[in-house]
Design a protein around this motif. Sequence first.
Motif, mmCIF file in Angstrom:
data_model
loop_
_atom_site.group_PDB
_atom_site.id
_atom_site.type_symbol
_atom_site.label_atom_id
_atom_site.label_comp_id
_atom_site.label_asym_id
_atom_site.label_seq_id
_atom_site.Cartn_x
_atom_site.Cartn_y
_atom_site.Cartn_z
ATOM 1 N N LEU A 51 11.839 6.449 4.555
ATOM 2 C CA LEU A 51 12.327 5.521 3.470
ATOM 3 C C LEU A 51 13.556 4.842 4.238
ATOM 4 C CD1 LEU A 51 12.929 4.318 0.521
ATOM 5 C CD2 LEU A 51 14.624 6.286 0.110
ATOM 6 N N ASP A 52 13.227 3.597 4.570
ATOM 7 C CA ASP A 52 14.083 2.558 5.355
ATOM 8 C C ASP A 52 14.802 1.580 4.254
ATOM 9 O OD1 ASP A 52 12.365 0.545 4.763
ATOM 10 O OD2 ASP A 52 11.261 0.745 6.682
ATOM 11 N N LEU A 53 15.950 0.859 4.607
ATOM 12 C CA LEU A 53 16.700 -0.013 3.885
ATOM 13 C C LEU A 53 15.821 -0.932 3.288
ATOM 14 C CD1 LEU A 53 19.574 -0.571 3.265
ATOM 15 C CD2 LEU A 53 19.791 -1.974 4.997
ATOM 16 N N ILE A 54 14.913 -1.596 4.130
ATOM 17 C CA ILE A 54 14.037 -2.607 3.588
ATOM 18 C C ILE A 54 13.266 -2.089 2.097
ATOM 19 C CG2 ILE A 54 11.720 -3.885 3.660
ATOM 20 C CD1 ILE A 54 12.532 -4.096 6.719
ATOM 21 N N GLN A 55 12.657 -0.831 2.303
ATOM 22 C CA GLN A 55 12.165 -0.212 0.901
ATOM 23 C C GLN A 55 13.183 0.197 -0.194
ATOM 24 O OE1 GLN A 55 9.985 3.418 2.135
ATOM 25 N NE2 GLN A 55 9.469 2.368 3.969
ATOM 26 N N ASN A 96 6.680 2.034 8.099
ATOM 27 C CA ASN A 96 7.159 3.055 7.323
ATOM 28 C C ASN A 96 6.592 2.922 6.013
ATOM 29 O OD1 ASN A 96 8.678 3.790 9.755
ATOM 30 N ND2 ASN A 96 10.407 2.317 8.901
ATOM 31 N N TYR A 97 6.489 4.339 5.428
ATOM 32 C CA TYR A 97 6.477 4.434 3.965
ATOM 33 C C TYR A 97 6.778 5.425 3.431
ATOM 34 C CZ TYR A 97 3.292 8.420 5.058
ATOM 35 O OH TYR A 97 2.900 9.722 5.539
ATOM 36 N N SER A 98 7.000 5.492 1.948
ATOM 37 C CA SER A 98 7.791 6.449 1.149
ATOM 38 C C SER A 98 7.162 6.484 -0.040
ATOM 39 C CB SER A 98 9.044 6.323 1.068
ATOM 40 O OG SER A 98 9.568 5.203 0.546
ATOM 41 N N LEU A 103 -3.472 2.701 1.574
ATOM 42 C CA LEU A 103 -2.398 2.100 2.556
ATOM 43 C C LEU A 103 -3.173 1.928 4.085
ATOM 44 C CD1 LEU A 103 0.289 0.646 3.464
ATOM 45 C CD2 LEU A 103 1.131 3.076 3.762
ATOM 46 N N LYS A 104 -3.415 3.073 4.613
ATOM 47 C CA LYS A 104 -3.988 3.195 6.104
ATOM 48 C C LYS A 104 -5.416 2.186 6.045
ATOM 49 C CE LYS A 104 -2.121 7.472 7.401
ATOM 50 N NZ LYS A 104 -2.538 8.715 7.829
ATOM 51 N N HIS A 105 -6.057 2.196 4.831
ATOM 52 C CA HIS A 105 -7.377 1.302 4.903
ATOM 53 C C HIS A 105 -7.215 -0.038 4.896
ATOM 54 C CE1 HIS A 105 -11.444 0.218 3.913
ATOM 55 N NE2 HIS A 105 -11.023 -0.701 2.991
ATOM 56 N N LYS A 106 -5.746 -0.526 4.438
ATOM 57 C CA LYS A 106 -5.418 -1.750 4.464
ATOM 58 C C LYS A 106 -4.888 -2.203 6.087
ATOM 59 C CE LYS A 106 -3.180 -5.366 1.821
ATOM 60 N NZ LYS A 106 -4.444 -5.732 1.540
ATOM 61 N N PHE A 107 -4.386 -1.288 6.674
ATOM 62 C CA PHE A 107 -3.688 -1.533 8.009
ATOM 63 C C PHE A 107 -4.445 -0.409 8.875
ATOM 64 C CE2 PHE A 107 -0.585 -2.960 5.102
ATOM 65 C CZ PHE A 107 -0.417 -4.336 5.577
ATOM 66 N N PRO A 108 -5.842 -0.310 9.378
ATOM 67 C CA PRO A 108 -6.390 0.563 9.908
ATOM 68 C C PRO A 108 -5.871 1.120 11.478
ATOM 69 C CG PRO A 108 -7.892 -1.376 9.808
ATOM 70 C CD PRO A 108 -6.851 -1.658 8.759
ATOM 71 N N ASN A 109 -5.388 -0.145 11.870
ATOM 72 C CA ASN A 109 -5.032 0.068 13.240
ATOM 73 C C ASN A 109 -3.526 0.233 13.517
ATOM 74 O OD1 ASN A 109 -7.586 -0.029 14.179
ATOM 75 N ND2 ASN A 109 -7.507 -2.290 13.970
ATOM 76 N N ALA A 110 -2.755 0.225 12.559
ATOM 77 C CA ALA A 110 -1.318 0.470 12.624
ATOM 78 C C ALA A 110 -0.716 1.878 12.809
ATOM 79 C CB ALA A 110 -0.593 0.124 11.341
ATOM 80 N N SER A 111 0.380 2.124 13.082
ATOM 81 C CA SER A 111 0.879 3.439 13.359
ATOM 82 C C SER A 111 1.720 3.642 12.036
ATOM 83 C CB SER A 111 1.746 3.604 14.461
ATOM 84 O OG SER A 111 2.795 2.833 14.600
ATOM 85 N N PHE A 112 1.798 4.738 11.598
ATOM 86 C CA PHE A 112 2.614 5.064 10.152
ATOM 87 C C PHE A 112 3.438 6.391 10.333
ATOM 88 C CE2 PHE A 112 -1.493 3.416 9.180
ATOM 89 C CZ PHE A 112 -1.129 2.328 8.072
ATOM 90 N N GLN A 113 4.400 6.245 9.708
ATOM 91 C CA GLN A 113 5.744 7.284 9.401
ATOM 92 C C GLN A 113 6.215 7.265 8.198
ATOM 93 O OE1 GLN A 113 9.962 8.307 11.952
ATOM 94 N NE2 GLN A 113 9.304 6.170 12.023
ATOM 95 N N GLN A 114 6.281 8.522 7.550
ATOM 96 C CA GLN A 114 6.745 8.760 6.269
ATOM 97 C C GLN A 114 8.274 8.567 6.317
ATOM 98 O OE1 GLN A 114 5.446 12.033 3.876
ATOM 99 N NE2 GLN A 114 6.746 11.616 2.297
ATOM 100 N N ALA A 124 5.534 0.494 1.424
ATOM 101 C CA ALA A 124 5.623 0.665 2.833
ATOM 102 C C ALA A 124 6.112 -0.808 3.380
ATOM 103 C CB ALA A 124 4.137 0.727 3.356
ATOM 104 N N SER A 125 6.736 -0.579 4.499
ATOM 105 C CA SER A 125 7.345 -1.625 5.320
ATOM 106 C C SER A 125 7.119 -1.804 6.598
ATOM 107 C CB SER A 125 8.975 -1.513 5.068
ATOM 108 O OG SER A 125 9.265 -0.612 5.440
ATOM 109 N N THR A 126 7.283 -3.083 7.348
ATOM 110 C CA THR A 126 7.341 -3.380 8.557
ATOM 111 C C THR A 126 8.654 -3.544 8.935
ATOM 112 O OG1 THR A 126 6.899 -5.446 8.488
ATOM 113 C CG2 THR A 126 4.898 -4.098 8.621
ATOM 114 N N ALA A 127 8.933 -3.985 10.266
ATOM 115 C CA ALA A 127 10.282 -4.230 10.705
ATOM 116 C C ALA A 127 10.636 -5.729 9.958
ATOM 117 C CB ALA A 127 10.342 -4.572 11.974
ATOM 118 N N LYS A 128 9.794 -6.555 9.681
ATOM 119 C CA LYS A 128 9.985 -7.825 8.634
ATOM 120 C C LYS A 128 10.159 -7.522 7.269
ATOM 121 C CE LYS A 128 7.636 -10.598 12.604
ATOM 122 N NZ LYS A 128 6.654 -11.523 12.753
#
Length: 282
Positions: free
Chosen positions: A167-171, A118-120, A154-165, A132-136
């Motif tokens: 804002l979660d609690l971790i962020q 997730n990113y915002s 951000l996508k260049h750093k994690f080229p194979n991840a899936s992304f969603q805009q 940006a955050s993962t579940a961890k």
Amino acid sequence: MNTQENINYQRIAEAIAYIQNNFKQQPSLDEVAEQVHLSPAHFQRLFTEWAGTSPKKFLQYINVEHAKKVLREDQATLFDVAFETGLSSTSRLHDLFVNIEGMTPAEYKNGGQRLSINYSFAESPFGSLIVASTAKGVCYMAFEDDDEQALQKLKHKFPNASFQQKLDLIQQHALFIFQNDWQKLPTIKLHLKGTDFQLKVWESLLKIPMGKLATYGSIAQRIGKPSASRAVGSAIGSNPVAFLIPCHRVIQSTGTFGGYMWGSTRKTAIIGWEGAKVNIER
């Protein structure tokens, strides 16, 4: 992004750059205000609202001589004192509440495959940023004025991840770091992609107290690699999480602040802002 907070930071950054380039002349309030095209009274008010202290006092925090003084006085106990602060103290250090977890070897090697990120976008006292955050935990935070460019990095750093805009609690917990009331600051978890050496360096940065500074050499000694100052510098330059991992607190052994991934003026602003905050709490 063009919010008022960001506009104010840009004005303050211009003033800080002028102060940094002319500190030997100890520029007056009127001189600095003139550089940013504001009246002295308006500039004084705006600067104090942003930094929590006057421009004159702030100048002391970003003075190169101040950096040298900090190094001379505090280098011996630079890391140890971070953990001597009581949790109930008003000067409680935000670094105590940041925990790092490295990604698994598989996550590291496959560029974040099967990771959902997730990113915002947000505003801070130091300009616009992406988080940006993962579940961890938080996996990335960077100061960026352009949203599209920020997302591409951000996508260049994690080229194979899936992304969603999103804002979660971790962020949200991570962004609380910019608020003044740290008594309510929750534990911030980081989920980082890095080598064992990089993780060790980043963990050591968390032990530099707010308002204090360290050198590349002192970091190298702390991690048991006294001859690895250059490698330490490279690891610091690869820091994926701005501000939360305080690479801005590492300066050159000469006392000069040196470079910063997100701009030397921003580094100077953060050092001065943190110094002012610590001084206010004393």
